[in-house]
Structures are given as C-alpha cells and as structure tokens.
Design a protein around this motif. Structure first.
Motif, PDB file in Angstrom:
ATOM      1  N   SER A  21       0.855  -1.078  -0.063  1.00  0.00           N
ATOM      2  CA  SER A  21       0.047   0.045   0.028  1.00  0.00           C
ATOM      3  C   SER A  21       0.846   1.165   0.159  1.00  0.00           C
ATOM      4  O   SER A  21       1.869   1.222   0.647  1.00  0.00           O
ATOM      5  N   TYR A  22       0.440   2.309  -0.713  1.00  0.00           N
ATOM      6  CA  TYR A  22       1.161   3.305  -1.098  1.00  0.00           C
ATOM      7  C   TYR A  22       2.553   3.243  -1.426  1.00  0.00           C
ATOM      8  O   TYR A  22       3.346   4.025  -1.410  1.00  0.00           O
ATOM      9  N   GLY A  23       2.788   2.337  -2.333  1.00  0.00           N
ATOM     10  CA  GLY A  23       4.017   2.018  -3.073  1.00  0.00           C
ATOM     11  C   GLY A  23       3.618   2.409  -4.449  1.00  0.00           C
ATOM     12  O   GLY A  23       2.714   3.183  -4.817  1.00  0.00           O
ATOM     13  N   TYR A  24       4.569   2.233  -5.389  1.00  0.00           N
ATOM     14  CA  TYR A  24       4.330   2.205  -6.772  1.00  0.00           C
ATOM     15  C   TYR A  24       4.266   0.978  -7.778  1.00  0.00           C
ATOM     16  O   TYR A  24       5.276   0.068  -7.301  1.00  0.00           O
ATOM     17  N   LEU A  25       3.548   1.038  -8.544  1.00  0.00           N
ATOM     18  CA  LEU A  25       3.576  -0.072  -9.592  1.00  0.00           C
ATOM     19  C   LEU A  25       4.149   0.524 -10.756  1.00  0.00           C
ATOM     20  O   LEU A  25       3.497   1.415 -11.601  1.00  0.00           O
ATOM     21  N   VAL A  26       5.109  -0.393 -11.534  1.00  0.00           N
ATOM     22  CA  VAL A  26       5.861   0.386 -12.748  1.00  0.00           C
ATOM     23  C   VAL A  26       4.930  -0.366 -13.857  1.00  0.00           C
ATOM     24  O   VAL A  26       4.622  -1.254 -14.118  1.00  0.00           O
TER      25      VAL A  26
END
Length: 204
Positions: A21-26
């Motif tokens: 959660s609240y990370g990034y997906l490339v």
C-alpha cells in the motif's frame, strides 16, 4: 513511469495483484493480468468522485458505480509519475510527488521543447529545468541548497521520455486485452478512458 498504489484490497470486482500500500507499480508491457487489474482498479479509484449531473445518472450495480467516474469524468487523474534514479549511486532525483499524475507526463516535453522548466508535485517538489543542452534534475526545489541534483543532456532526457511513452502505450495495449477479458461490456469505454487518463492516443 510509476503509478501510485493505495489499497489493492479495497474492491473485489476483478483479480488484482499483491502490492505494498502507498507504493508504486511500474506501468509497462510486462505486467501480469493481476497487475494490470491492480493498475486499472487504482486509476478507476482515483476518479471515483461524485460526477456532476450532466455526466448521467449514477448506476446501481457495484461495477457500474465503481467505473462511473472513470467513464464519465472529463478530466481524469492517474496518481504517479516518472521516477529518475542514478543507478550508479542509487540516488533518486525526480520522485512522483503528492498530487502529481501520470496524465502530466507530457510536461517533460515542455522541458525539452517548450517552457524549459516543470515541477512534478510536492513532498518532494521535484523539478526539471533545461539549461541550454543540459537538463538539470533537482529532487526538491524548495531545498535547493541541499537537494541532490543531476545534469543530463537533452538527448538523454529525450531518449528516456520516448522509452517511458512506449512503456505507457504498451501498458495501454495490455489493458485493452485485459478489459476485453474481465470487463467485456465496458471494454471499449474503459480502454478509451485509460487512454485519456494517461494522455495517450487510443490503441490502433
């Protein structure tokens, strides 16, 4: 380019991947179907606002309700942005800031061909500025005295932006196939909305 992931478990309208959660997906053409589902869910959720009356009556089914903003809002938002990292030092020089969206990726073209300067959200307030044949990337323009800075040639930045644009277009192609499988009655509309959310031409 990276899309901001909030809480992938918040809806169960289609399969999604597991991401912090609240990370990034490339976003690119190598995502699994579940990762595409996560990205589509997040972009739809970014736009799950109460539309104005002129956007039509609110649907009653859960899927229609969830997609309504994405399919009817004129200005769409996809939280995230480009991230620039010096691989030699593992130092990040541009990070997608708060309120920054992938739909503003063409601001990089403004740096190269237009105003010569652009900001990418805040917390941090990353900035790219063209100085002749060089583009200076500043991690936080509000801390200019202590912020990490890197300088790249205009040609290097142009190559990076072109590659990122291809990645977004490849993701859109994946999302079109995904939508045909998981959202067959909304596939064309969802694909068109994603193209608008990412400021891309529709897939041919």
């Amino acid at each position: 380019m990276q899309h901001r992931v909030h809480d992938p478990a918040q809806v169960a309208l289609w399969p999604v991947g597991e991401h912090e959660s609240y990370g990034y997906l490339v976003l690119n053409g190598e995502l699994t179907p579940a990762e595409v589902g996560t990205a589509v869910m997040q972009i739809a959720d970014c736009n799950a606002l109460e539309p104005e009356e002129e956007h039509g009556p609110h649907p009653n089914d859960p899927l229609g309700i969830f997609l309504h903003g994405l399919l009817t809002m004129p200005d769409l938002f996809a939280a995230g942005g480009f991230r620039v990292t010096d691989n030699a030092t593992d130092t990040v020089f541009v990070e997608p800031g708060c309120c920054n969206g992938l739909e503003t990726w063409r601001d990089w073209l403004e740096v190269l061909n237009g105003t010569g300067c652009s900001y990418f959200g805040h917390d941090p307030s990353s900035m790219a500025e063209r100085l002749g044949d060089i583009v200076r990337l500043t991690f936080d323009a509000h801390e200019s005295d202590s912020s990490p800075v890197i300088e790249l040639s205009v040609d290097q930045i142009r190559t990076l932006v072109a590659g990122a644009q291809r990645d977004l277009q490849d993701f859109l192609s994946l999302a079109e196939t995904w939508a045909e499988q998981h959202l067959p009655t909304h596939a064309a509309a969802v694909t068109a909305a994603l193209a608008r959310a990412l400021d891309l031409a529709p897939t041919p």
